[in-house]
Design a protein around this motif. Structure first.
Motif, PDB file in Angstrom:
ATOM      1  N   ALA A   1     107.779  23.749  36.333  1.00 54.74           N
ATOM      2  CA  ALA A   1     106.433  23.154  36.256  1.00 54.74           C
ATOM      3  C   ALA A   1     105.517  24.034  35.407  1.00 54.74           C
ATOM      4  CB  ALA A   1     105.865  23.013  37.661  1.00 54.74           C
ATOM      5  N   LEU A   2     104.574  23.394  34.713  1.00 56.23           N
ATOM      6  CA  LEU A   2     103.678  24.149  33.826  1.00 56.23           C
ATOM      7  C   LEU A   2     102.713  25.001  34.630  1.00 56.23           C
ATOM      8  CD1 LEU A   2     102.744  21.521  31.098  1.00 56.23           C
ATOM      9  CD2 LEU A   2     104.575  23.191  31.084  1.00 56.23           C
ATOM     10  N   LYS A   3     102.492  26.227  34.162  1.00 53.54           N
ATOM     11  CA  LYS A   3     101.540  27.104  34.839  1.00 53.54           C
ATOM     12  C   LYS A   3     100.137  26.557  34.661  1.00 53.54           C
ATOM     13  CE  LYS A   3     104.070  31.247  33.441  1.00 53.54           C
ATOM     14  NZ  LYS A   3     104.509  30.839  32.110  1.00 53.54           N
ATOM     15  N   SER A   4      99.374  26.525  35.721  1.00 51.53           N
ATOM     16  CA  SER A   4      97.963  26.125  35.715  1.00 51.53           C
ATOM     17  C   SER A   4      97.667  24.794  35.033  1.00 51.53           C
ATOM     18  CB  SER A   4      97.087  27.232  35.082  1.00 51.53           C
ATOM     19  OG  SER A   4      97.414  27.382  33.721  1.00 51.53           O
ATOM     20  N   VAL A   5      98.656  23.869  35.048  1.00 54.00           N
ATOM     21  CA  VAL A   5      98.408  22.501  34.562  1.00 54.00           C
ATOM     22  C   VAL A   5      98.849  21.576  35.688  1.00 54.00           C
ATOM     23  CG1 VAL A   5      99.009  20.763  32.822  1.00 54.00           C
ATOM     24  CG2 VAL A   5      98.855  23.154  32.165  1.00 54.00           C
ATOM     25  N   SER A   6      98.018  20.595  36.027  1.00 53.40           N
ATOM     26  CA  SER A   6      98.376  19.741  37.158  1.00 53.40           C
ATOM     27  C   SER A   6      99.577  18.868  36.804  1.00 53.40           C
ATOM     28  CB  SER A   6      97.178  18.864  37.551  1.00 53.40           C
ATOM     29  OG  SER A   6      97.468  17.507  37.294  1.00 53.40           O
ATOM     30  N   PRO A   7     100.442  18.565  37.790  1.00 52.58           N
ATOM     31  CA  PRO A   7     101.636  17.759  37.499  1.00 52.58           C
ATOM     32  C   PRO A   7     101.337  16.267  37.333  1.00 52.58           C
ATOM     33  CG  PRO A   7     101.568  18.344  39.818  1.00 52.58           C
ATOM     34  CD  PRO A   7     100.415  19.035  39.178  1.00 52.58           C
ATOM     35  N   ALA A   8     100.061  15.845  37.524  1.00 45.88           N
ATOM     36  CA  ALA A   8      99.728  14.414  37.431  1.00 45.88           C
ATOM     37  C   ALA A   8     100.001  13.892  36.019  1.00 45.88           C
ATOM     38  CB  ALA A   8      98.261  14.209  37.775  1.00 45.88           C
ATOM     39  N   CYS A   9     100.593  12.686  35.943  1.00 40.89           N
ATOM     40  CA  CYS A   9     100.923  12.130  34.626  1.00 40.89           C
ATOM     41  C   CYS A   9      99.882  11.115  34.163  1.00 40.89           C
ATOM     42  CB  CYS A   9     102.264  11.418  34.667  1.00 40.89           C
ATOM     43  SG  CYS A   9     103.576  12.450  35.293  1.00 40.89           S
ATOM     44  N   ASP A  10      99.107  10.564  35.090  1.00 41.36           N
ATOM     45  CA  ASP A  10      98.211   9.460  34.719  1.00 41.36           C
ATOM     46  C   ASP A  10      96.828   9.991  34.361  1.00 41.36           C
ATOM     47  OD1 ASP A  10      97.819  10.374  37.233  1.00 41.36           O
ATOM     48  OD2 ASP A  10      97.353   8.421  38.116  1.00 41.36           O
ATOM     49  N   VAL A  11      96.801  10.883  33.384  1.00 44.60           N
ATOM     50  CA  VAL A  11      95.531  11.488  33.002  1.00 44.60           C
ATOM     51  C   VAL A  11      95.127  10.920  31.658  1.00 44.60           C
ATOM     52  CG1 VAL A  11      94.340  13.663  32.607  1.00 44.60           C
ATOM     53  CG2 VAL A  11      96.304  13.596  34.139  1.00 44.60           C
TER      54      VAL A  11
ATOM     55  N   PHE B   1     113.421  17.585  26.685  1.00 42.15           N
ATOM     56  CA  PHE B   1     112.887  17.940  25.364  1.00 42.15           C
ATOM     57  C   PHE B   1     112.309  19.341  25.399  1.00 42.15           C
ATOM     58  CE2 PHE B   1     112.641  13.352  25.658  1.00 42.15           C
ATOM     59  CZ  PHE B   1     113.057  12.922  24.406  1.00 42.15           C
ATOM     60  N   ARG B   2     112.660  20.128  24.390  1.00 39.21           N
ATOM     61  CA  ARG B   2     112.057  21.461  24.209  1.00 39.21           C
ATOM     62  C   ARG B   2     111.160  21.392  22.993  1.00 39.21           C
ATOM     63  NH1 ARG B   2     114.825  25.533  27.268  1.00 39.21           N
ATOM     64  NH2 ARG B   2     112.951  26.767  27.470  1.00 39.21           N
ATOM     65  N   PHE B   3     109.997  22.020  23.076  1.00 38.45           N
ATOM     66  CA  PHE B   3     109.044  21.937  21.964  1.00 38.45           C
ATOM     67  C   PHE B   3     108.898  23.250  21.219  1.00 38.45           C
ATOM     68  CE2 PHE B   3     107.840  18.524  24.807  1.00 38.45           C
ATOM     69  CZ  PHE B   3     107.653  17.479  23.927  1.00 38.45           C
ATOM     70  N   PHE B   4     108.839  23.146  19.888  1.00 41.47           N
ATOM     71  CA  PHE B   4     108.503  24.302  19.054  1.00 41.47           C
ATOM     72  C   PHE B   4     107.247  23.951  18.280  1.00 41.47           C
ATOM     73  CE2 PHE B   4     112.921  24.867  19.981  1.00 41.47           C
ATOM     74  CZ  PHE B   4     113.004  26.227  20.234  1.00 41.47           C
ATOM     75  N   PHE B   5     106.259  24.803  18.345  1.00 42.07           N
ATOM     76  CA  PHE B   5     104.977  24.506  17.700  1.00 42.07           C
ATOM     77  C   PHE B   5     104.822  25.329  16.433  1.00 42.07           C
ATOM     78  CE2 PHE B   5     104.546  23.672  22.189  1.00 42.07           C
ATOM     79  CZ  PHE B   5     103.956  22.419  22.205  1.00 42.07           C
TER      80      PHE B   5
ATOM     81  N   SER C   1     102.150  27.487  27.932  1.00 45.32           N
ATOM     82  CA  SER C   1     103.008  27.250  29.091  1.00 45.32           C
ATOM     83  C   SER C   1     104.111  26.227  28.774  1.00 45.32           C
ATOM     84  CB  SER C   1     102.189  26.833  30.312  1.00 45.32           C
ATOM     85  OG  SER C   1     101.537  25.632  30.083  1.00 45.32           O
ATOM     86  N   MET C   2     103.857  25.324  27.811  1.00 46.99           N
ATOM     87  CA  MET C   2     104.901  24.346  27.461  1.00 46.99           C
ATOM     88  C   MET C   2     106.066  24.988  26.713  1.00 46.99           C
ATOM     89  SD  MET C   2     103.001  20.804  26.538  1.00 46.99           S
ATOM     90  CE  MET C   2     101.905  21.402  25.290  1.00 46.99           C
ATOM     91  N   LYS C   3     105.781  26.117  26.050  1.00 51.76           N
ATOM     92  CA  LYS C   3     106.854  26.779  25.293  1.00 51.76           C
ATOM     93  C   LYS C   3     107.954  27.277  26.218  1.00 51.76           C
ATOM     94  CE  LYS C   3     104.168  28.611  21.465  1.00 51.76           C
ATOM     95  NZ  LYS C   3     103.559  29.835  20.940  1.00 51.76           N
TER      96      LYS C   3
END
Length: 325
Positions: free
Chosen positions: A44-54, A223-227, A206-208
């Motif tokens: 789970a992402l640090k300090s990001v809420s798990p809610a998807c309907d944002v 999916f893994r993301f590279f920015f 945190s997504m990295k």
């Protein structure tokens, strides 16, 4: 308001209604906004809420104190970064499935998950003031942050090489960019820009470390993301790295050369700057540990004047290209 004015003028002078009335545009716009998709991050992402309907959120959410003297309700609007990425991938569902089919990759072959390369872009939009409006007192400049999905690749089991199943053919087009943050701020206002983009950068960091699990083609895929921050112009890179503006004696965003050095030595330019080093220099600038004069201090930190807030990938910048050419 300008659109509305044109709509009324054209209708009054020609009697023809060639523009859509405002309310139909608004409804269409609502239909085009990304829908909500369920997804999950592992871990789970640090300090990001798990809610998807944002949906669209206040760009300053995540900051406890407000930026001085600005009406916080109106300064920035954005999507949450992970929600925007999930929506962008969901929009590309057909492309992904087609790419898999083209390369004859059966679903079972892709258990390793997908790799997604994201190009980020951010630029000022210039003066956006309403010439006659009486709206809230806002900075009259705007900045827009967007991302483009450049490639999606997958490495089938037992194979060394990853296979690219989607590649953006027009990576610089307005149409492939997903705009996800709009802010009323002057791109030269380092403090406000840091305040608005700070949470975005925190989400990205945190997504990295994590993988997105999203259903594509009826199956959960990872999916893994590279920015890659390659969509910034020199001014924005300087702003985000806390460097002096482009008129500075230190002309380069990636090394410490001055104008005089660059004009004498056209060949030997190496990339020496890193984000960490810039942060250290900022601390030196702030604390002045050797009690030096302003000029000596500036010479020591080589043009770092504010706290950098966005790490850069040391790739070739515009200026090294110029010098090289």
């Amino acid at each position: 308001s300008q659109y509305h004015k044109m709509y009324r003028t054209v209708k009054a002078t020609s009697g023809r209604q060639i523009f859509q009335p405002l309310h139909t545009l608004r409804t269409t716009e609502k239909e085009l906004l990304p829908g909500y998709h369920t997804f999950e991050w592992q871990p789970a992402l640090k300090s990001v809420s798990p809610a998807c309907d944002v949906g669209i959120i206040d760009g300053l959410s995540g900051w406890t104190a407000s930026v001085d003297d600005v009406l916080v309700e109106t300064i920035a609007r954005r999507f949450r970064y992970d929600v925007a990425l999930a929506a962008a991938l969901k929009d590309m569902e057909e492309d992904i499935m087609e790419g898999l089919k083209e390369h004859g990759l059966e679903d079972s072959a892709c258990s390793g998950g997908f790799t997604v390369v994201i190009k980020e872009s951010c630029d000022g939009m210039g003066d956006v003031s309403e010439k006659h409006g009486s709206g809230p007192a806002l900075p009259e400049k705007a900045v827009r942050f967007s991302f483009t999905v450049m490639t999606i690749s997958v490495r089938p089991e037992g194979q060394e090489e990853a296979i690219i199943i989607f590649q953006e053919t027009k990576p610089n087009s307005e149409l492939s960019a997903n705009h996800f943050c709009l802010m009323f701020v002057d791109e030269s206002d380092h403090e406000t820009l840091t305040a608005v983009l700070g949470p975005v950068i925190a989400e990205r960091t945190s997504m990295k470390e994590s993988r997105l699990i999203l259903s594509i083609g009826g199956m959960p895929r990872s999916f893994r993301f590279f920015f890659r921050g390659t969509g910034y112009d020199e001014k924005m890179v300087r702003e985000m790295e806390g460097l002096e503006a482009s008129g500075s004696t230190y002309i380069c965003t990636l090394c410490d050369s001055t104008r005089a050095e660059a004009s004498k030595n056209m060949v030997l330019h190496s990339i020496t700057r890193s984000h960490e080093e810039n942060l250290e220099r900022y601390e030196v600038w702030r604390t002045n540990p050797f009690s030096e004069s302003v000029d000596e201090l500036r010479e020591r930190v080589k043009g770092v004047s504010a706290k950098p807030f966005m790490e850069t990938q040391p790739t070739l910048d515009a200026l090294h290209c110029d010098i090289g050419t």
